[in-house]
Design an enzyme around this catalytic site. Structure first.
Site, PDB file in Angstrom:
ATOM      1  N   TYR A 125     -21.313  11.002  54.196  1.00 32.03           N
ATOM      2  CA  TYR A 125     -21.977  11.334  55.636  1.00 32.03           C
ATOM      3  C   TYR A 125     -20.771  12.127  56.429  1.00 32.03           C
ATOM      4  CZ  TYR A 125     -19.405   7.485  57.625  1.00 32.03           C
ATOM      5  OH  TYR A 125     -18.420   6.543  58.191  1.00 32.03           O
ATOM      6  N   ARG A 180     -14.873  19.112  55.727  1.00 31.04           N
ATOM      7  CA  ARG A 180     -14.669  17.971  54.997  1.00 31.04           C
ATOM      8  C   ARG A 180     -15.903  17.273  54.270  1.00 31.04           C
ATOM      9  NH1 ARG A 180     -13.129  12.376  58.475  1.00 31.04           N
ATOM     10  NH2 ARG A 180     -15.188  12.819  59.224  1.00 31.04           N
ATOM     11  N   ARG A 190     -34.426   3.183  38.125  1.00 30.11           N
ATOM     12  CA  ARG A 190     -33.329   3.079  38.553  1.00 30.11           C
ATOM     13  C   ARG A 190     -32.177   3.188  37.267  1.00 30.11           C
ATOM     14  NH1 ARG A 190     -29.929  -1.464  39.021  1.00 30.11           N
ATOM     15  NH2 ARG A 190     -28.381  -1.644  40.484  1.00 30.11           N
ATOM     16  N   HIS A 199     -28.614   4.456  36.217  1.00 29.13           N
ATOM     17  CA  HIS A 199     -27.414   4.607  36.815  1.00 29.13           C
ATOM     18  C   HIS A 199     -26.819   6.153  36.790  1.00 29.13           C
ATOM     19  CE1 HIS A 199     -27.271   0.114  37.287  1.00 29.13           C
ATOM     20  NE2 HIS A 199     -26.026   0.301  37.685  1.00 29.13           N
ATOM     21  N   LYS A 246     -15.783  10.295  52.436  1.00 32.15           N
ATOM     22  CA  LYS A 246     -16.526   9.776  53.443  1.00 32.15           C
ATOM     23  C   LYS A 246     -17.936   9.335  53.070  1.00 32.15           C
ATOM     24  CE  LYS A 246     -17.178  10.222  58.497  1.00 32.15           C
ATOM     25  NZ  LYS A 246     -16.739   8.932  58.886  1.00 32.15           N
ATOM     26  N   GLU A 289      -6.039   1.472  57.203  1.00 35.01           N
ATOM     27  CA  GLU A 289      -6.907   2.049  58.318  1.00 35.01           C
ATOM     28  C   GLU A 289      -7.696   1.199  59.036  1.00 35.01           C
ATOM     29  OE1 GLU A 289      -9.445   5.264  57.096  1.00 35.01           O
ATOM     30  OE2 GLU A 289     -10.101   3.862  55.210  1.00 35.01           O
TER      31      GLU A 289
END
Ligand code: PDD
Length: 308
Positions: free
Chosen positions: A33, A52, A106, A108, A153, A185
């Protein structure tokens, strides 16, 4: 103002904006994101955020299907539905949902031909009141137990969310992560300290997000001719700092007043934190009374935010 969001090329009513339950973002946190702030209705460091995003997508091996010009034009159209002054555009790109009809769901592993799911929405930013910024905010520390790719991110933020709640339960503003005695952080921020007129911030590694605000603040510090070092910062250094502050895209800079209830520096925003905050506001031709407290030209006062 009706809330419009962007989902896979369409602008939809926010309350009717959906992605598939099998989307890999939902099932595997398989996505990234970005959060692009707009202050005084102007995008702040948009190109750096897009850069980014592009880098993170490539590290996650998810195709970036838009050029920067396309991103800019979709973001422009989305923001045109809003008349906020300070707000952010949240962008999420996940690997998408498998299209094929498989008996076993589902899996992986993923399929290279999958189409990413892209959505964006807009949210108002409520800036912290300046009198509170001057007083500073309390922080707590917590073991950094996140995965080892925090430089990306990623939307995999469960531990960050637990950590933010850990702070909230202790009536603190932010949780600062600590790995083997070294500060990494905040749960949603980068951190800086100042000691003997020198700035320090944790050096970038796989436990530190290269925050866009962090990069901007480092450049501003250099422009002001102060020294800045990117090094390992121990808990002890943070506790003994003359001042400390957090940075992120939604609040820009947040001074730290205490850590685990121990006072940091003077116990309120230090002079360097104030100077940087002031300079940031000036760059938007914003009413800049934060540092000098001598301006009554704008709606900071009218909104009742200026309480000093
Ligand atoms: N988060 N580190 C983490 C873990 C973060 O989540 C953020 C920002 C930052 C600062 O990065 P930037 O300066 O680019 O905003 C550092 C955003 C604001 C969020 O998740 O809401």
């Amino acid at each position: 103002m009706s809330r419009i969001s962007y989902v896979n090329g369409k602008y939809c009513e926010h309350n009717n904006s959906y992605v598939h339950i099998e989307d890999r973002g939902y099932q595997f946190a398989d996505g990234v994101y970005e959060l692009i702030p707009f202050f005084q209705d102007k995008a702040f460091l948009l190109d750096k955020h897009l850069l980014r995003l592009n880098k993170n997508l490539s590290e996650m091996k998810i195709e970036n299907i838009y050029s920067n010009d396309e991103w800019r034009s979709y973001i422009n159209k989305l923001t045109s539905y809003y008349d906020y002054t300070n707000f952010y555009v949240y962008i999420q790109v996940s690997r998408g949902a498998p299209k094929h009809e498989e008996e076993v769901l589902r899996q992986h592993h993923y399929y290279n031909e999958m189409e990413p799911t892209i959505f964006m929405y807009v949210s108002e930013i409520n800036l912290l009141p300046e009198d509170k910024i001057r007083k500073g905010f309390s922080c707590v520390t917590l073991d950094d137990l996140r995965w080892g790719m925090c430089n990306i991110k990623s939307i995999s933020l469960a531990y960050n969310a637990l950590a933010k709640n850990y702070a909230k339960e202790r009536e603190a503003f932010e949780t600062v992560f600590v790995k083997k005695g070294i500060i990494t952080e905040g749960s949603s921020s980068n951190i800086f300290i100042v000691k003997d007129n020198v700035f320090y911030t944790p050096q970038l590694n796989n436990y530190v997000l290269p925050g866009i605000t962090r990069g901007y603040v480092i450049e501003e510090i250099k422009t002001l001719d102060y020294q800045i070092q990117e090094i390992d910062i121990s808990i002890d250094m943070l506790e003994k700092a003359d001042e400390a502050f957090l940075t992120n895209s939604t609040q820009f800079l947040v001074p730290i007043s205490s850590l685990n209830k121990k006072i940091i520096g003077s116990g309120q925003a230090g002079k360097y934190s104030c100077e940087l905050y002031e300079k940031f506001k000036k760059s938007f031709n914003w009413c800049y009374n934060f540092f000098y407290n001598n301006c009554d030209c704008c709606n900071w006062k009218n909104n009742g935010w200026k309480s000093f």
